[in-house]
Design an enzyme around this catalytic site. Structure first.
Site, PDB file in Angstrom:
ATOM      1  N   GLU A   1       6.009  -6.487  -5.051  1.00 27.87           N
ATOM      2  CA  GLU A   1       6.585  -5.199  -4.664  1.00 27.87           C
ATOM      3  C   GLU A   1       7.619  -5.390  -3.563  1.00 27.87           C
ATOM      4  O   GLU A   1       7.538  -6.336  -2.759  1.00 27.87           O
ATOM      5  CB  GLU A   1       5.509  -4.209  -4.251  1.00 27.87           C
ATOM      6  CG  GLU A   1       4.727  -4.514  -2.989  1.00 27.87           C
ATOM      7  CD  GLU A   1       3.899  -3.312  -2.556  1.00 27.87           C
ATOM      8  OE1 GLU A   1       4.498  -2.355  -2.029  1.00 27.87           O
ATOM      9  OE2 GLU A   1       2.675  -3.334  -2.750  1.00 27.87           O
TER      10      GLU A   1
ATOM     11  N   SER B   1       1.512   3.599   1.215  1.00 28.52           N
ATOM     12  CA  SER B   1       2.965   3.688   1.312  1.00 28.52           C
ATOM     13  C   SER B   1       3.377   4.311   2.653  1.00 28.52           C
ATOM     14  O   SER B   1       2.986   3.833   3.707  1.00 28.52           O
ATOM     15  CB  SER B   1       3.514   4.477   0.122  1.00 28.52           C
ATOM     16  OG  SER B   1       4.913   4.351   0.023  1.00 28.52           O
TER      17      SER B   1
END
Length: 298
Positions: free
Chosen positions: A243, A149
């Site tokens: 995502e 991330s």
């Protein structure tokens, strides 16, 4: 996909929507968000074969995990958490899996977090830690930078800084669900906002704004997707096919390849942000970690 895997995916996704995605849409205090992430991480247990100890690297707090303390290969990992949350503790289980599967030692860095510490605090911590690895005798060709991330922005920025300073580059970088474009303007952010069970743009935007401060969101210093990637080492990217940050990964691969960088972008259909953390219940997550281990070994 087996019936067991399909059921497990449904259960995990439903749980994430309630326990993680819903709270992340609320303007809760940063301290509460951090505590919640620390609490949730206790559900994942590290591999009990590993030695785990708290230490410092270049003056930066971290955890050192290993099967063999004398392993030649080492991973310097930057945890995720949208720049304002996460720690070595929240990513301990993931770090243990990376070490157990690859045989490399892992330093999970507790770099300084935003908004208390804006850019370039985390980058400075990363540079100090990398230089400390070199001082400890690790060869650059045996050092791998890892991130998930927001941590991916940090390792990409670190590789760029090392290149610009003329410091020997690591052997490679692996990135899990990279968050490297702080503008959050890519189509996947909207396209998958309902399908991604873990991440909302609101939480990412909140963290990004705290991290960048007065720097524009499209500035390459904080959004390294837009940086000059020429001369960087080999990169492995893994991303979930559903995502909201899917386009960050796809564009990073496109831009990197155009700059002559060897990038392998692996898209896992039907998966979400940071799905690798659920390897204890999902075979797909375990298989993804095995692919990272192969990259590290090579």
């Amino acid at each position: 996909m087996s019936l067991k895997e399909a059921i497990a995916k449904k259960v995990v996704k439903a749980s994430l929507r309630v326990m993680f995605k819903l709270p992340s849409s609320l303007p809760i205090p940063v301290s509460f968000a951090r505590t919640g992430m620390e609490f949730g991480a206790k559900l994942f247990q590290p591999d009990n074969r590993l030695s785990i100890k708290k230490t410092t690297l270049g003056g930066v707090s971290c955890e050192f995990l290993h099967l063999n303390a004398d392993a030649k290969k080492v991973i310097l990992h930057f945890h995720g958490g949208a720049f304002f949350a996460g720690s070595a503790a929240t990513h301990r289980a993931m770090a243990s899996e990376l070490s157990a599967r690859s045989g490399a030692s892992v330093y999970m860095l507790d770099y300084r977090l935003a908004p208390e510490h804006r850019y370039p605090a985390a980058l400075d911590d990363g540079l100090a830690a990398y230089q400390a690895l070199l001082a400890l005798g690790y060869l650059p060709q045996n050092i791998i930078l890892g991130g998930d991330s927001g941590g991916c922005a940090h390792i990409l920025n670190l590789a760029i800084r090392l290149r610009d300073k003329g410091v020997a580059l690591p052997a490679g970088l692996f990135m899990i669900s990279p968050f490297v474009d702080l503008t959050l303007s890519a189509p996947s952010v909207t396209k998958y906002k309902h399908r991604d069970p873990m991440v909302r743009a609101y939480a990412l935007q909140r963290g990004a704004d705290g991290f960048r401060g007065d720097i524009a969101a499209n500035d390459a210093r904080v959004s390294p997707l837009f940086a000059d990637l020429t001369g960087l080492p080999k990169i492995l990217v893994q991303v979930g096919g559903e995502e909201i940050l899917l386009d960050d990964a796809l564009r990073l691969a496109e831009y990197g390849q155009a700059a002559g960088v060897a990038i392998d972008c692996q898209v896992f259909e039907g998966m979400w942000h940071n799905f690798q953390m659920f390897n204890q219940v999902l075979d797909t997550s375990s298989q993804a970690l095995d692919k990272i281990a192969v990259f590290i070994k090579e």
